[in-house]
Design a protein around this motif. Structure first.
Motif, mmCIF file in Angstrom:
data_model
loop_
_atom_site.group_PDB
_atom_site.id
_atom_site.type_symbol
_atom_site.label_atom_id
_atom_site.label_comp_id
_atom_site.label_asym_id
_atom_site.label_seq_id
_atom_site.Cartn_x
_atom_site.Cartn_y
_atom_site.Cartn_z
ATOM 1 N N ASP A 158 0.836 -1.200 0.000
ATOM 2 C CA ASP A 158 0.000 0.000 0.000
ATOM 3 C C ASP A 158 0.871 1.251 0.000
ATOM 4 N N ASP A 175 -0.847 -8.049 2.711
ATOM 5 C CA ASP A 175 -0.769 -6.716 3.313
ATOM 6 C C ASP A 175 -2.183 -6.159 3.542
ATOM 7 N N HIS A 205 2.083 -6.260 11.321
ATOM 8 C CA HIS A 205 3.238 -5.586 10.726
ATOM 9 C C HIS A 205 4.465 -5.663 11.644
ATOM 10 N N HIS A 213 7.121 -8.152 1.528
ATOM 11 C CA HIS A 213 6.498 -7.500 2.693
ATOM 12 C C HIS A 213 5.181 -8.176 3.105
HETATM 13 ZN ZN ZN Z 1 2.184 -3.007 4.853
#
Ligand code: ZN
Length: 375
Positions: free
Chosen positions: A127, A177, A265, A282
């Motif tokens: 993002d 994510d 996260h 990620h």
């Molecule tokens: Zn992230």
């Protein structure tokens, strides 16, 4: 825990968001709204092809384009290098075309020149495109710090044809994510932690709109993720693919920035403290982090099952083995220590190093169960 200091609500977002097939070809049309001198920081994979195409269209439109290839990590030194190279050109508009790293660099450079900031993601893997921040790393890939800006990008330009043709692992990682956004939003809501809007000035209490977007982000990924993966694997753009691009990019971006990150996260960031952390994307690390956060929060079995089964179906990692992490005491402690530097304080309870080690091992065991590796 860091409660908001006052009840004032704050919201931030990109000024414009445009998503559709072939939209990169309209770049000159969009940048001309902001200025005539355009610097494009481009990923190596697209550099030669896009430099040629875009240079031609800028010449035809009487605008100036400078392109720079960006490779490697976003570090303070590399940002300086790009700023130096662009100094004489003095761009009015800076566009980051590529993955999170090109866009994060372009954002930093745009801010230095007080230029308009445009992000053009070539995959829907994070993002990063919408956020008013860049994530800086150390040369070895370890998470270093976030650089906050006073405003979000002026325009996010998502070309769904390019995004659908990117390696499928990127779209899937973006779903990891995006999937985390709602759980982290709920944690921030429960602990009443400040969001990231004008973060350096203290942040604000989250707007309800951000919570609604986060909930719908989750719903979209769970309902459309599998369909989108099947189509995008073949490079096809369908409405399900468009929905997932929007969920991974816009909904997840608005959600996390206007509410905040939490346990998922933190685990993802903790894993980057290991050398193997750079082997996974990620959103892949964050996906495993969701399972860990849900265990820490004592979430229901139904919810953990819904997330775990989705991850298995689309190919998001939920075991340490899939993340190339050996479960040694040393590794687990490194992850736990690294992870405590992130967002655990946004959970509505106290989190310790020992507790993190236990939830990582429990997350791995549950992940192995849903992958059919353990009974
Ligand atoms: Zn992230």
């Amino acid at each position: 825990m860091s409660y908001v200091e006052k009840t004032t609500r704050g919201w931030g977002s990109p000024s414009r968001y445009v998503q559709g097939p072939g939209e990169i070809e309209n770049l000159v049309k969009y940048t001309s709204i902001y200025g005539k001198k355009v610097l494009a920081v481009i990923d190596p994979f697209f550099f030669a092809d896009l430099t040629e195409k875009l240079t031609k269209s800028y010449e035809e439109n009487g605008a100036e384009l400078m392109t720079l290839e960006f490779t490697g990590e976003v570090t303070a030194e590399r940002i300086e290098t790009v700023v130096e190279k662009a100094k004489e050109f003095a761009p009015e508009v800076v566009v980051g075309i590529g993955g999170g790293k090109s866009m994060d660099t372009a954002k930093a450079v745009a801010s230095r020149f007080h230029a308009a900031m445009i992000t053009a993601p070539t995959s829907a893997s994070t993002d990063a495109p919408t956020a008013a921040l860049s994530v800086a790393y150390k040369e070895n890939g370890e998470h270093s710090h976030a650089i906050f800006y006073d405003k979000n990008p002026d325009l996010v330009l998502a070309d769904s044809t390019i995004i659908a043709k990117a390696p499928i692992r990127f779209l899937v990682s973006g779903m990891g994510d995006a999937l985390s956004t709602v759980f982290e939003a709920r944690a921030n809501d429960a602990s009443d932690t400040a969001n990231y809007i004008w973060f350096t000035h203290g942040g604000f209490r989250r707007c309800k709109s951000a919570l609604v977007i986060s909930e719908y982000c989750y719903e979209t990924v769970i309902k459309k993720g599998r369909l989108a993966k099947r189509a995008a694997e073949k490079g096809l753009v369908t409405e399900a693919v468009e929905d997932i691009i929007e969920a991974n990019t816009l909904m997840s971006g608005l959600g996390f920035e206007n509410t905040g990150c939490a346990g998922a996260h933190s685990i993802g960031d903790g894993i980057t403290a290991l050398p193997v952390g750079s082997k996974t994307l990620h959103g892949e690390k964050v996906a495993f982090g969701i399972i860990c956060q849900l265990i820490a929060e004592d979430a229901s079995e139904e919810l953990i099952e819904e997330v775990a089964k989705f991850c298995v179906d689309v190919g998001l990692p939920i075991t340490l083995e899939e993340l190339f992490v050996e479960p040694t005491e040393e590794n687990l402690q490194t992850i736990a220590k690294g992870s405590l530097n992130s967002f655990w304080s946004a959970e509505p309870f106290n989190v310790t190093e020992d507790m993190i080690v236990d939830i990582i091992l429990a997350g791995d065991a549950i992940g192995r169960y849903y992958k059919g590796l353990e009974k």
